[in-house]
Design an enzyme around this catalytic site. Structure first.
Site, PDB file in Angstrom:
ATOM      1  N   CYS A  82      13.481  41.098  62.853  1.00 15.21           N
ATOM      2  CA  CYS A  82      13.243  42.540  63.064  1.00 15.21           C
ATOM      3  C   CYS A  82      12.709  42.791  64.478  1.00 15.21           C
ATOM      4  CB  CYS A  82      12.252  43.024  62.008  1.00 15.21           C
ATOM      5  SG  CYS A  82      11.536  44.643  62.305  1.00 15.21           S
ATOM      6  N   CYS A  90       9.465  44.722  64.698  1.00 16.09           N
ATOM      7  CA  CYS A  90       8.369  43.855  64.230  1.00 16.09           C
ATOM      8  C   CYS A  90       7.893  42.963  65.369  1.00 16.09           C
ATOM      9  CB  CYS A  90       8.829  42.974  63.066  1.00 16.09           C
ATOM     10  SG  CYS A  90       9.334  43.864  61.582  1.00 16.09           S
TER      11      CYS A  90
END
Length: 126
Positions: free
Chosen positions: A30, A33
């Site tokens: 991600c 993230c």
């Protein structure tokens, strides 16, 4: 204090045993993230009295499902064992700092009493 990896085994006890816990649900693939990770890590070093936990949603799929994580990153904040914040999306450093400040200043018991009073006032016949 650095961040702590949380698993299904220690998630509930971490929340129950600490006054303030902020959890980052993330995955290695991600992009947002990975961008948020340094902000989260820096905050953990600035606030050693708060537990900063990270849940790898790939490794902890059952935990992520139980927490109803549908988008990552998702941040959750707990105070006195109560979930007081849950929001998907990476926060900029300034906004994350505001969240930490708000968490510190929150009186959970007073907020719960206010919410209960408001709920009672909204009931028909009240």
């Amino acid at each position: 204090m650095t961040t702590t990896a949380l698993t299904a085994t220690d998630f509930q006890s971490t929340i129950a045993d600490n006054e303030m816990v902020i959890v980052d649900f993330w995955a290695s693939w991600c992009g947002p993230c990975r961008q948020f990770a340094p902000v989260f890590e820096a905050a953990s070093e600035q606030h050693p009295d708060i537990v900063f936990g990270k849940v790898d949603t790939e490794a902890e799929q059952a935990l992520a499902a139980a927490a109803q994580i549908t988008s990552i990153p998702t941040l959750m904040a707990f105070k006195d064992g109560v979930l007081v914040f849950s929001q998907p999306g990476a926060l900029p450093a300034a906004a994350f700092g505001e969240l930490v400040t708000a968490l510190r200043g929150l009186d959970v018991q007073a907020a719960m009493r206010e919410a209960e009073a408001a709920e009672l006032a909204e009931r028909p016949g009240a």
